[in-house]
Design an enzyme around this catalytic site. Sequence first.
Site, PDB file in Angstrom:
ATOM      1  N   ILE A 273     -41.243  -1.331   2.337  1.00  0.00           N
ATOM      2  CA  ILE A 273     -41.985  -2.329   1.562  1.00  0.00           C
ATOM      3  C   ILE A 273     -42.251  -3.596   2.367  1.00  0.00           C
ATOM      4  O   ILE A 273     -42.893  -4.515   1.870  1.00  0.00           O
ATOM      5  CB  ILE A 273     -41.252  -2.685   0.253  1.00  0.00           C
ATOM      6  N   GLY A 274     -41.764  -3.660   3.581  1.00  0.00           N
ATOM      7  CA  GLY A 274     -42.029  -4.843   4.393  1.00  0.00           C
ATOM      8  C   GLY A 274     -41.387  -4.740   5.758  1.00  0.00           C
ATOM      9  O   GLY A 274     -40.393  -4.031   5.954  1.00  0.00           O
TER      10      GLY A 274
ATOM     11  N   GLY B  39     -40.441  -7.293   9.311  1.00  0.00           N
ATOM     12  CA  GLY B  39     -40.361  -8.628   9.871  1.00  0.00           C
ATOM     13  C   GLY B  39     -39.911  -8.587  11.317  1.00  0.00           C
ATOM     14  O   GLY B  39     -39.809  -7.524  11.936  1.00  0.00           O
TER      15      GLY B  39
ATOM     16  N   GLY C 185     -36.265  -6.894  11.458  1.00  0.00           N
ATOM     17  CA  GLY C 185     -35.942  -5.631  10.810  1.00  0.00           C
ATOM     18  C   GLY C 185     -36.985  -5.227   9.783  1.00  0.00           C
ATOM     19  O   GLY C 185     -38.060  -5.830   9.680  1.00  0.00           O
TER      20      GLY C 185
ATOM     21  N   VAL D 237     -37.628  -3.728   5.590  1.00  0.00           N
ATOM     22  CA  VAL D 237     -37.100  -3.750   4.224  1.00  0.00           C
ATOM     23  C   VAL D 237     -37.570  -2.496   3.498  1.00  0.00           C
ATOM     24  O   VAL D 237     -38.754  -2.155   3.525  1.00  0.00           O
ATOM     25  CB  VAL D 237     -37.568  -5.004   3.464  1.00  0.00           C
TER      26      VAL D 237
ATOM     27  N   LYS E  39     -32.562  -4.520   3.505  1.00  0.00           N
ATOM     28  CA  LYS E  39     -33.075  -5.088   4.753  1.00  0.00           C
ATOM     29  C   LYS E  39     -32.236  -4.558   5.902  1.00  0.00           C
ATOM     30  O   LYS E  39     -31.070  -4.909   6.048  1.00  0.00           O
ATOM     31  CB  LYS E  39     -33.016  -6.616   4.690  1.00  0.00           C
TER      32      LYS E  39
ATOM     33  N   ASP F 277     -37.490 -21.704   7.392  1.00  0.00           N
ATOM     34  CA  ASP F 277     -38.594 -20.735   7.508  1.00  0.00           C
ATOM     35  C   ASP F 277     -39.239 -20.509   6.146  1.00  0.00           C
ATOM     36  O   ASP F 277     -39.542 -19.383   5.767  1.00  0.00           O
ATOM     37  CB  ASP F 277     -38.079 -19.413   8.082  1.00  0.00           C
TER      38      ASP F 277
END
Length: 905
Positions: free
Chosen positions: A718-719, A721, A724, A726, A741, A847
């Site tokens: 689902i994501g 970065g 790493g 997710v 994550k 961030d």
Amino acid sequence: MSSRLLSLSPVLFSVLFHVGFIVLACTAFGFTNETDKQALLAIKDNIPGDPFRVLSSWNDSINFCDWQGVICSRRHQRVAILSLSSINLVGSISPHIGNLTFLRDIYLNNNSFHGTIPQEIGQLSRLQQLWLNINSFQGEFPTNLTRCLNLRVVNISGNNLVGKIPMELGSLSNLLNLSLSKNHFSGKIPPSLGNLSALRTLVLNYNNLEGSIPFELGQLSHLQSLGLSSNNLSGVVPNPFYNISSINYFVLSSNQLRGTLPPDLGLTLPNLQILYLGNNQFTGTIPPSLVNASRLVKIDTTVNALIGPVPMNLGSLLYLQWLTIGSNALGAKKDNDLTFINSLINCTNLRLLYLNDNGFGGVLPNSIVNLSTKLTELMMDQNYIYGSIPQGIENLKNLELLSLNQNMLTGSIPETIGQVSMLAELYIYENNISGKIPTSIGNISQLNVFSSRKNMLEGSIPVSLGSCKNLQVLDVGYNRLIGPVPEQVLDLSSLSIALLLSHNQLTGPLPPQVGDLKNLAQLDISENKLSGEIPSSIGNCLVLQLLHMEGNLLEGTIPSSLKQLRGIEVLDLSRNNLSGEIPRFLGEFSFIQNLNLSYNSFEGEVPSEGVFMNATAFSILGNNKLCGGIKTLELPECPVKVSDKKEKLSARGLMIIIVISTTLSLTLLIACFCAILCLNRKTKARSYPDHQLGNWYPTLSYAQLLQATNGFSSANLIGEGRYGSVYKGILNFGEQVVAVKVLNLQQHGANKSFLAECETMKNIQHRNLLKIITSCSSICFNGNDFKALVFEFMPNGSLESWLYPNFSDQQNSKYLDLIARLNIAIDVASALEYLHHHCGTTIIHCDLKPSNVLLDNKLCAHVGDFGLARFLPTTIGKSDHTQSTSSTAVRGTIGYVAPGNQLLS
């Protein structure tokens, strides 16, 4: 020659003139056979990987129409078909493919092509079939493809395409097959697909599609295959779908669909062969009319909320292979709930029968042994079934999985179980089964899992289990077993997941052969009567994560070989007769979360490093001869050790000692100070568990997270970065949806980010902060370090996905009105206000950006990703402030400076 031309009629002369002009024009503009050849060579140049040397024939030695994989039209000798499927080609598709203007069919499926699909394919006006499935194409769907109005087949399944499905696809009126499954398409299903009146196949499985199923798709009156499974679709299935009588493949599983099944389902869909509705929210009953769809092969309604009885006449479905209706509310906990099984004897092709996790009551029918001999999986666990396992179970000679656990079964395990030679998994735990474990079980050479815990089994553990060379899990805990632990079982190098023998009455020493279990992750021999010393060979079990030996009669010291268990997470040696000093190497275990040494006879100093720095992570109760350790333990100080030789010191010798002590006192003081500084630096450099979340968070192993995310499947991604990825995961048998994550520890700074996030999250709690469930710092099955954080799942994704939707699909994008935006801003401000002023030590996020603001199902905002967070002292003096602002490195996302960075960077 001229006279013959003059004799032609003016009309014919005009035609010949124009044909000649067209030929000359085509030659002038390059649309010739030579163009096709050059285009093919350009395609070849983009394919560096050709393991079978298929493209070696693409050279000047033969005509390009004779090149392997190339088929030309007879009339024009132009490339009409490009067929290069399933030959392991690696590369990208050259844009020059758009110059093959006579191309009709493209077969590049089942290779390793990557990159984007060229928009130039849209120039191929004659194109009818495009097969690009099972590759690694990226980017968005090529919208120019919708210009190919003659397209009949588009199959781009099994790639990495993203973005929205173009609504322009609805203009391809000749399309028969549209297959886009196993990609990452998002957004809603375009209603314009309902215009494809000739469509026979629509398969969109395994994407990220959302919203309801468009009512317009019910207009596809010729549809035969409909696949929408494994998306995020919601709402009810439009009624017109249930009236498309041509449908034979009806797959809607793994969504959030609801509603009831029409009572006349089998009448309106008489050609149905595949019906997959599992993992949704369907209610109501299973329609008895299903038997009218006489060609049904597979029925799956698992994990819904269906109620009532199972139709008694399912045995009329002679082609039935799958009947998986587990995890519903079927049955009434009554004696006749399982009567329908008697009719299933007629289904001679039955292979899978899942009745688990329902409300079925009554006696386990003897008729199960007369089910199809092709049956491979039988699941009836988690019901209210009583009686015994029937004799004749050996009739199911192809059975690979038998799951009867968590019922009320009695009697014994039939000796004939050993004749079910294909059995790989046998689950009978949590029943009232008694008697001995049959020795014949050793005849099942394929056995991987044998779980019979929490029964009333007695006798010894059969040595014949040593013949099960594929056994990975042996769980016979919580029974009445006696005798020693068989050496033959410990010789099984295949035991890699768990050996669970706890809560029995086993006696004797633990054999040294336990050291042969080099791949074992869990060993539990607790609550028995085992004696002797802990075998030093246990240090060879390098992959051990959980070691339970508590509640026995073990004696001696903790062997030094245990220092090799660097991946250990839980070590429990409590309630034994162990003695000696507590080894300091126990404090060096980086991943240990629970160490229990209580109620033994340990003596001497308690270490004060590693796990021994966190009083909640270890226990030493009931050891009355211990001293030292951290102050929280409140143990007496350890006496200074002196030599056993008691010599009288003369006054002169005493004076010399005093003088030397006085002379060296300053030196010793400086050395101690340096040692303390060095120790502090070492302590800070190590990744001890107190940097992680602490023992009050639930413990999740690598294996549990692997299972929850379906092997960290790309379908659950689902994501992604910097540090790493997710994944969406499901814990506790589907009861809890989480976001996992997983840190990429090869990325510089990932480990530091993990520790920073753990340190931050364990100290804060606010309704507008992303709730962390637990962390996992372990070792994967390949022996590599593994770190992950488990968060509460946010179903509405990030704020970024709402503020910046994909440009090509703005009409269907998510929308936040002014009130929703204002509420989100207030939520974020509340979180920052808490972090800066109300959580003890001030925390700066460093961030903060829309992608790190997650939205729950009510669009309440939650700030997450504290991998760059910094702690700020409450009071900053002048010198401290100077030091804190001395670094010029920018923290956070490149091109974006988060609020507060100017203070910390």
